[in-house]
Motif scaffolding. Sequence first.
Motif, mmCIF file in Angstrom:
data_model
loop_
_atom_site.group_PDB
_atom_site.id
_atom_site.type_symbol
_atom_site.label_atom_id
_atom_site.label_comp_id
_atom_site.label_asym_id
_atom_site.label_seq_id
_atom_site.Cartn_x
_atom_site.Cartn_y
_atom_site.Cartn_z
ATOM 1 N N HIS A 362 -12.921 2.481 -2.145
ATOM 2 C CA HIS A 362 -11.653 1.772 -2.323
ATOM 3 C C HIS A 362 -11.072 1.369 -0.971
ATOM 4 C CE1 HIS A 362 -12.174 4.288 -5.912
ATOM 5 N NE2 HIS A 362 -11.486 3.364 -6.561
ATOM 6 N N VAL A 363 -10.331 0.251 -0.960
ATOM 7 C CA VAL A 363 -9.648 -0.173 0.266
ATOM 8 C C VAL A 363 -8.355 0.615 0.432
ATOM 9 C CG1 VAL A 363 -10.601 -2.496 0.273
ATOM 10 C CG2 VAL A 363 -8.474 -2.057 -0.946
ATOM 11 N N PRO A 364 -7.947 0.889 1.675
ATOM 12 C CA PRO A 364 -6.668 1.579 1.886
ATOM 13 C C PRO A 364 -5.498 0.637 1.650
ATOM 14 C CG PRO A 364 -7.670 1.031 3.988
ATOM 15 C CD PRO A 364 -8.656 0.635 2.939
ATOM 16 N N MET A 365 -4.351 1.241 1.339
ATOM 17 C CA MET A 365 -3.107 0.497 1.160
ATOM 18 C C MET A 365 -1.950 1.443 1.441
ATOM 19 S SD MET A 365 -2.954 0.249 -3.021
ATOM 20 C CE MET A 365 -4.674 -0.128 -3.305
ATOM 21 N N PRO A 366 -0.738 0.936 1.628
ATOM 22 C CA PRO A 366 0.397 1.836 1.873
ATOM 23 C C PRO A 366 0.706 2.647 0.623
ATOM 24 C CG PRO A 366 0.985 -0.473 2.340
ATOM 25 C CD PRO A 366 -0.329 -0.478 1.649
ATOM 26 N N ARG A 367 0.683 3.973 0.777
ATOM 27 C CA ARG A 367 0.930 4.876 -0.353
ATOM 28 C C ARG A 367 1.835 6.015 0.111
ATOM 29 N NH1 ARG A 367 -3.113 4.578 -4.306
ATOM 30 N NH2 ARG A 367 -1.600 5.687 -5.585
ATOM 31 N N MET A 368 2.560 6.588 -0.822
ATOM 32 C CA MET A 368 3.414 7.735 -0.524
ATOM 33 C C MET A 368 2.586 9.000 -0.318
ATOM 34 S SD MET A 368 6.578 7.068 -3.202
ATOM 35 C CE MET A 368 5.648 6.064 -4.356
ATOM 36 N N THR A 369 3.202 9.999 0.337
ATOM 37 C CA THR A 369 2.605 11.331 0.490
ATOM 38 C C THR A 369 3.477 12.330 -0.290
ATOM 39 O OG1 THR A 369 3.763 11.598 2.623
ATOM 40 C CG2 THR A 369 1.497 10.784 2.686
#
Length: 486
Positions: A362-369
């Motif tokens: 999968h490609v990375p994207m802005p996600r919460m932690t």
Amino acid sequence: MIAREPTLARLAEAERVLLQPFGLTTTHLQRALGEIMSHGADDADLYFQTTRSEGWSLEEGIVKTGSFSIDQGVGVRAVSGEKTAFAYSDDLSWESLIDAARTVRAISGQGQSRRVRARAAKVAGSRSLYPGIDPIGTLDSTAKVALLEKVERLAKARDPRIVQVMAGLAAEHDVVLVARADGTLAADVRPLIRLSVTVIAEQQGRREIGSSGGGGRFGLAYFDDDLVQSYVDEAVTAALTNLEARPAPAGEMSVVLGPGWPGVLLHEAVGHGLEGDFNRKGSSAFSGRIGQRVAAKGVTVLDDGTIADRRGSLNVDDEGCPTQRNVLIEDGILKGYIQDAMNARLMGVRPTGNGRRESYAHVPMPRMTNTYMLGGDTPPEEIVASMNKGLYATNFGGGQVDITSGKFVFSASQAFWVENGRIQYPVKGATLIGNGPDALTRVSMIGNDMRLDSGVGTCGKEGQSVPVGVGQPTMRIDGLTVGGTA
């Protein structure tokens, strides 16, 4: 704190597991990246990963399933402007890697090759938030089965109305290695465990469900007797409470949200709208509003990937950036968005350690932690006592949000009707309907009992799932629409 020695140890472990068995070295990685950059790409990275997963489940007194899997591979990405080319393979040979690199380099669209000097390798900074252990091996199979059987035994012993118990135990060992076009090398060794408990209670022909559980980045010894008992007690209490639940009233009213897991509403209704990709494209209700008031005074929202042992925490994100404690909203004022590398570059800001991906495929994207709201100074009992008539929601099931409009719908899995400052009875079928940015401006009381969830959250975005944490204190929101069944 960013420490060098554990960082080097994790890098050595990742190279041992992901490169050496396939005859690869960091020199090969630099050559592959040079091949991509030779056609004028703005950025490129390689993401190697191996994941070992194990799961056990109990139902009707029997451990019915046990599973074990190993998945490994590499994702190869080239970025040019807003365009991304991506290829992945479960073959970690040099031939497969260079073939993937040549496939994605066409993203530049310039059609010209050029010589690119390979960047000298440099080790990325990294945190040390959890032990680099393999949790699968921290209990033997017999002990894992016994743990699930104990869950059922404790639940059945709590109340004769408990007619069915379901329990699940999962453990995962994840090793990742990131190589970036600027020469950065980063690695992480990520343990992850989870225990889930679901019970069904029956009374006079009526059946209701209750659930609980938790986990984090530990070994399985984390699930000691006291913690298992607390999960069971919470699930049983929820099911028995729901047996007494009446239809929920509907209309516009004050709503008090309990601490901890109800922060999932904050995650969905606000958190996704603060992710960099939506704001770069102008499709979020928060786009272009940095420096503006977007919430009531006292509302401070953070995304923090640096909390030790938490399910949503990471030593480095999936692009090799150290995670951070990011203040998104401070005292009601919007301060920033969460960013991956590409969106940060295009928006002229720094990455925030929030580039995440489900796997190498999968490609990375802005996600919460771990996304949560800080506490205030009001005792929670005072907040409930302040309501004339309204809903007190202490647990939530599913929910969804429209990023562009900010509108959300959430179902409360446990809630109570309050009149004259007193809890009257549990209600069933309540849904909260509102607009995220608008709801934040309606926060009128904030409790002093901020709590993170127990470690069960999974976030979905564009078909990718990643582990996350949520949290909040008890808080009162005025003028929310409640859809009920009464």
